[in-house]
Enzyme design. Structure first.
Site: not given
Lengths: 390, 199
Positions: A147, A328, A361
């Site tokens: 991320s 995601d 995610h």
């Protein structure tokens, strides 16, 4: 594995992207494993929004204090600390040990609070490289992050090409989409419109914008999970309290479908989000949250190259492993493929894996056999192989 | 079945130092062979996660992608040679896959099991069954092969699309053939390009 937090003080001023200067600052970090005599086996782990330098292991006498990526990093784990010397570093502006809004401003002798400057991904990477200098590490075997951590890994690869041989970029994006920024802005507004925010100077009023932080975390949390996963985990289920009548003399209305016709949390997802938000608001600093979300919004390496991401990556000499997760929707596989396309256009060494995982995610933090096998294979083969030529 | 002989035959068409894309690269062994023998620089394309892991272990770059998706991440004419080794017959969108190969690469190498091999013909004509052999080891109901073709079919396919054939090799198992290729050949290898090379 027992972890022990360390701190390094830097007295050489750091000029930030905003133009502000931090005259001095410290970075909290942890290390696992041993640096080999040639210093070729160092791996830097960069953290995402709400994590810290405590990547792996547990603290002495605190059995449940596992680091945030303990399933990935440790002895015999995919990033094997029996071989690699792994460094976890806390970003500037955080509330977990590195200099941030909660730290004392040397100019005033009081906490920075709202006066702490904006920090960017580039600023973080600059400070991480200074830490490497202090640790005597000229070149990392790898930099790795998921991320926002993946953004730092990318940034280090083109900003300091000679400092890293491999960049492992997981569940990341080359910049935030309008939708991503929109979610961040709603979260920030939740904090800034909390009556306890006081323009960021809540510390002087001995309070915290607890409700704002809670709502911000609830919004964020929705974007970390896939629709399917939320459905599987919670569906339309009612929390236990709602299902069981607490007072048998209550009117009939609730007995039909267990509904209470009130605004108390009754669906499981409501209780879950409130629980997560409440927990978060107890340990996270509002000024940090505002700054970290802005750092995400500002990250856009292609911007200064007329939108050409390949040009941004051009200076990089590292080999890349890019990983995304099918469900995601915050940073979707399509965003990772933009990164891959830029690297292919640049003729860089790149491997790309799109992991089929239901979690959204958050998958980058979870156990997934194929995901972990992919990372393990990359470290065991590509990263180790590069040590011979380092 | 991919053998050492197939690797050598493909390698013979690849100039030293070429930039190569191997579609459906499996465990990456062909690319590793071409790196070792022809010093190529390149990537495998694969859509199976376990194969991605094996490619990493083999030490080749691999991109997870469905080769029938249009390969939009790969720029036009960005490779010298694009290889599709024994995968053509399993493609659903055969025509666009070959077109994409010649979009991203200057040349393409395509290899496939020859459905016109006499034993296959006999199995259908006399046995009345779909052929099953070492080269086509599947039953009709579990085969991944949806677009089998013969040497004559493939050449007609290229002619109709004005693809220029730069080379052909036909093997009966490990032995290269010069006579009656469509009858005796088990494996065909073609090297092709677009009729007018893009400038």
């Amino acid at each position: 594995m027992i972890a022990s937090p360390l701190k390094m003080l830097f007295t050489e001023p750091l000029k930030l992207a905003s133009g502000a200067v931090l005259s001095e600052y410290s970075l909290a970090f942890e290390t696992y494993g041993n640096l080999n005599p040639q210093k070729t086996n160092a791996v830097l782990i960069c953290h995402a929004l709400n994590a810290s330098h405590h990547v792996a292991g547990v603290y002495e006498d605190q059995a449940k204090s596992e680091g945030w990526w303990d399933n990935m990093v440790g002895p015999g784990k995919p990033v094997d600390t029996d071989h690699f010397f792994v460094i976890g570093v806390n970003n500037l502006g955080s509330c977990f040990g590195s200099t941030g809004p909660l730290s004392t401003n040397p100019a005033t002798g009081k906490p920075y609070g709202a006066d702490f400057p904006m920090v960017t991904v580039e600023d973080w990477v600059d400070s991480h490289v200074r830490l490497l200098d202090q640790l005597g590490i000229r070149q990392l075997a790898a930099v790795m992050g998921g991320s926002l951590g993946g953004m730092q890994a990318m940034c280090l690869s083109y900003r300091y090409p000679d400092r890293v041989r491999h960049a492992i970029v997981i569940a990341a994006a080359p910049n935030l989409s309008a939708q991503n920024i929109a979610f961040n802005e709603v979260a920030r507004q939740a904090i800034m419109t909390d009556p306890d925010f006081y323009g960021g100077h809540f510390e002087t009023k001995n309070t915290v914008p607890k409700n704002g932080l809670m709502v911000a975390r609830m919004i964020g949390h929705i974007t970390y999970i896939s629709d399917d996963q939320m459905e599987t985990k919670f569906g339309r289920g009612l929390s236990e309290k709602s299902e069981k009548s607490e007072d048998s003399s209550k009117p009939q209305t609730e007995s039909v479908a267990g509904l209470k016709f009130s605004f108390e949390p009754e669906f499981q997802i409501e209780s879950y989000l409130r629980y997560q938000g409440e927990k978060f608001s107890r340990y996270y600093d509002a000024n940090t949250y505002l700054r970290v979300t802005k750092a995400l919004d500002y990250f856009d390496p292609a911007a200064e190259h007329g939108g050409d991401l390949a040009k941004a990556f051009a200076p990089a000499t590292a080999q890349f492993l890019v990983i995304s997760f099918t469900t995601d929707w915050r940073f979707s596989p399509a965003r990772s493929r933009e990164i891959v396309k830029a690297l292919l256009d640049d003729k860089k060494d790149v491997t790309y894996a799109e992991i089929d995982a239901p979690h959204g995610h958050d998958a980058f933090l979870l156990d997934n056999a194929l995901y972990h096998r992919t990372v393990r294979a990359y470290f065991e083969h590509a990263v180790i192989a590069s040590e011979a030529t380092a | 079945m991919i053998t050492r002989a197939d690797f050598e035959a493909i390698a013979a068409w690849i100039p030293m130092g070429s930039r190569v894309l191997d579609l459906g690269c499996g465990d990456g062994s062909l690319l590793a062979y071409l790196k070792a023998t022809r010093n190529v620089d390149g990537y495998g394309i694969e859509n199976d996660g376990a194969s991605i892991v094996r490619c990493i272990q083999t030490g080749v770059n691999v991109i997870q992608m469905n080769i029938e998706s249009g390969m939009k991440e790969i720029a036009d004419q960005s490779f010298d040679i694009v290889i599709l080794s024994q995968t053509l017959q399993a493609m659903k969108r055969t025509e666009s896959v070959v077109a994409d190969m010649l979009r991203v690469g200057r040349e393409a190498i395509v290899t496939f099991p020859n459905f016109g091999y006499w034993r296959h013909r006999v199995q259908i004509a006399l046995g009345g069954h779909m052929p099953v052999s070492n080269d086509l080891p599947y039953q009709w109901f579990d085969t991944p092969n949806v677009h089998l073709c013969t040497i004559a079919d493939f050449e007609a396919f290229c002619r109709d699309r004005k693809y220029r054939l730069l080379g052909r090799m036909v093997f009966n198992h490990e032995r290269e053939l010069t006579v009656l290729p469509n009858l005796l050949g088990t494996l065909a290898l073609y090297r092709l390009m677009r009729d007018r090379a893009p400038t």
